[in-house]
Scaffold this motif. Sequence first.
Motif, PDB file in Angstrom:
ATOM      1  N   ALA A 256       8.248   7.938  -4.188  1.00 17.64           N
ATOM      2  CA  ALA A 256       7.962   6.552  -4.895  1.00 17.64           C
ATOM      3  C   ALA A 256       9.033   6.167  -5.734  1.00 17.64           C
ATOM      4  CB  ALA A 256       6.454   6.593  -5.746  1.00 17.64           C
ATOM      5  N   ALA A 257       9.554   7.217  -6.589  1.00 25.11           N
ATOM      6  CA  ALA A 257      10.610   7.111  -7.276  1.00 25.11           C
ATOM      7  C   ALA A 257      11.840   6.585  -6.677  1.00 25.11           C
ATOM      8  CB  ALA A 257      10.989   8.186  -8.347  1.00 25.11           C
TER       9      ALA A 257
ATOM     10  N   PHE B  10       5.274   4.221 -14.840  1.00 26.59           N
ATOM     11  CA  PHE B  10       6.506   3.935 -13.750  1.00 26.59           C
ATOM     12  C   PHE B  10       5.569   3.282 -12.671  1.00 26.59           C
ATOM     13  CE2 PHE B  10       7.327   5.639  -9.648  1.00 26.59           C
ATOM     14  CZ  PHE B  10       8.427   4.847  -9.395  1.00 26.59           C
ATOM     15  N   TYR B  11       4.484   3.705 -12.113  1.00 28.83           N
ATOM     16  CA  TYR B  11       3.888   3.001 -11.010  1.00 28.83           C
ATOM     17  C   TYR B  11       3.615   1.537 -11.286  1.00 28.83           C
ATOM     18  CZ  TYR B  11       3.717   8.019  -9.947  1.00 28.83           C
ATOM     19  OH  TYR B  11       4.092   9.254  -9.771  1.00 28.83           O
TER      20      TYR B  11
ATOM     21  N   GLY C 252       5.377  -1.738  -9.392  1.00 32.06           N
ATOM     22  CA  GLY C 252       4.753  -2.228  -8.268  1.00 32.06           C
ATOM     23  C   GLY C 252       4.068  -1.267  -7.364  1.00 32.06           C
ATOM     24  N   VAL C 253       4.003   0.049  -7.754  1.00 38.29           N
ATOM     25  CA  VAL C 253       3.383   1.075  -6.960  1.00 38.29           C
ATOM     26  C   VAL C 253       1.708   1.138  -7.058  1.00 38.29           C
ATOM     27  CG1 VAL C 253       3.295   3.629  -6.127  1.00 38.29           C
ATOM     28  CG2 VAL C 253       5.455   2.114  -6.756  1.00 38.29           C
ATOM     29  N   ARG C 254       0.992   0.941  -6.044  1.00 39.79           N
ATOM     30  CA  ARG C 254      -0.420   0.864  -6.261  1.00 39.79           C
ATOM     31  C   ARG C 254      -0.807   2.250  -6.354  1.00 39.79           C
ATOM     32  NH1 ARG C 254      -4.290  -1.679  -1.840  1.00 39.79           N
ATOM     33  NH2 ARG C 254      -6.390  -1.052  -2.850  1.00 39.79           N
TER      34      ARG C 254
ATOM     35  N   ALA D 198      11.628  13.888   0.310  1.00 34.83           N
ATOM     36  CA  ALA D 198      11.455  12.493  -0.263  1.00 34.83           C
ATOM     37  C   ALA D 198      12.656  11.861  -0.514  1.00 34.83           C
ATOM     38  CB  ALA D 198      10.658  13.037  -1.433  1.00 34.83           C
ATOM     39  N   LYS D 199      13.854  12.328  -0.831  1.00 29.64           N
ATOM     40  CA  LYS D 199      14.862  11.699  -1.158  1.00 29.64           C
ATOM     41  C   LYS D 199      15.567  11.257   0.220  1.00 29.64           C
ATOM     42  CE  LYS D 199      15.910  13.826  -5.413  1.00 29.64           C
ATOM     43  NZ  LYS D 199      16.879  14.971  -6.033  1.00 29.64           N
TER      44      LYS D 199
END
Lengths: 405, 106
Positions: free
Chosen positions: A18-19, A67-68, A72-74, A300-301
């Motif tokens: 997410a980040a 951060f979320y 705009g991260v749900r 993840a990256k």
Amino acid sequence: MNESLVIIGAGHAAGQLAASLAQDGFKGAVTLVGEEPHPPYQRPPLSKKFLAGEVTLDRLYVRPPAFYDKSGVRLMLDTRAVAIDRSARTVVIDGGAALPYTTLVLATGSRPRALPLAGNDLDGVLYLRTVQDVQAIRARLAAGRRLVIVGGGYIGLELAAVAARQKLQVTVLEQAPRLMARGVGPIVSGFYERLHREEGVNVITGTAVSGFAGDDRVTHVVCGEARHEADLVVVGVGAAPNVELARDAGLAVEDGIVVDAQCRTADPAVYAVGDCTRRLHPMLDQNLRLESVHNALEQAKIAAASICGRPPPAMETPWFWSDQYDVKLQMAGLSGGHDTAIVRGSPDSGRSFAVFYLRDGVLIAVDAVNRMPEFMASKALIAARARPDPSRLGDERVAMKAFAV
Amino acid sequence: MAKITFQDNNGKEQTIEISNGLSIMEGAVRAMVPGIDADCGGACSCATCMVYVPDDWRDRLPAKDANEEAMLQFCPHADERSRLSCQINVSDDLDGLRLSLPESQH
Ligand SMILES: Cc1cc2nc3c(=O)[nH]c(=O)nc-3n(C[C@H](O)[C@H](O)[C@H](O)COP(=O)(O)OP(=O)(O)OC[C@H]3O[C@@H](n4cnc5c(N)ncnc54)[C@H](O)[C@@H]3O)c2cc1C
Ligand code: FES
């Protein structure tokens, strides 16, 4: 159609993904579905400082809870994904609601392997994977109590270290002839056996647990004829990847969801990252599943870059660490298949040495015990497939800087 | 509590407040300062939290321990200005500190 990306699992890899998506400028909607009640957090402290009560939960978060919202991260916490419908491109969550996706990322991690033995459901037989697990264990750690740890892997040994310092009577039972057998070479295993004995832990290797005894609370761990008294038992015998959703959705699974170097499954809309994946590792030329923070973050990256159409970040030699007492173990590469082990320093006295592993003259791995220069230098040497002179590697008079690539 | 300024290698600045007791790294991660990845979460094992400290601040920070020293010796972009931000705990004394970030961490 607007892009909508769903991530199943809200652990270390999911938090980093997410980040990284936010950083890479991903424009679509991002939803994280996680069955735990917490936003993504780091697990390593669970068997180290968090277990010891030296840090609080808010210091474990991969990103601050704000951060979320801000990105705009749900975050759908306390929510379990129960099925994936790849033809409809939806994820079904408990309760029955379906979340549509254009891209799906599986970041379901792994779970402790259960011991299918008599008495494993007795009160007082615990596992260590989540914050909740640690809270249950911590509530039962009291000086003088008898803790039996089943499994001499790094998680069990980190727990042993914390408990020994809190003056519990600690016994570690390991089935293999040596400790941390899956992670380090025999010389390092021998050192850890000595270390834990010096700290008052009763280490028993080469012993198989046959069951747990007690009325409703565990009182003994049974190993054939032998019985070990216990007020508390923690089982740490490895982890199994959470692959059921992927398998049921028809994706390839072989002890891990099969992905390529970009973390893609055979379905172009579905990625997988972290502990739950298996792949041909481009740097190690081996088909494997890694369970480490470095791997979770790196994948993840890589996935974020692939999703955003950016070039992938450079890969690093896989590495891992473990903290026990005042000893920091840092490992890089994989030592399996080495033909030569070079020791620098003394494993038999003190608490600082390193073992280098070579195959056909090429450095493939290092286990460094309180030896940061050896670890850092080796990470670069392994990535470069360097052939350092073995006699110089073992010679303390030659500074590690001299091997720089 | 200390106000600390981070400058990326394009010169862009961000000033944040960090509570006493947290490391500079933790403060930076909470404030989402880009360039502080902190992969190992402060275990002094990854060096992805490296920062450059200007001359006039170098002696005012708590000294490096042997582990930090050893890690820094082997970071590709480290020099005499470098510190690992996870190894520096914040106190009022650090108010006004200015740090810059290496290019490699972007
Ligand atoms: C006690 C402990 C100590 C460790 N120490 C170290 C260390 O020192 N160094 C190191 O490198 N690594 C360490 N590790 C390993 C490291 O923590 C893992 O490799 C890392 O957490 C993997 O990240 P992940 O995101 O793949 O999985 P996880 O962090 O496990 O996250 C997966 C998440 O997905 C959730 N999930 C699964 N299925 C579903 C579903 N169907 N629906 C919704 N949610 C779901 C799970 O509940 C979990 O929260 C340690 C692990 C443990 C348990
Ligand atoms: S966060 Fe890893 S060394 Fe600082």
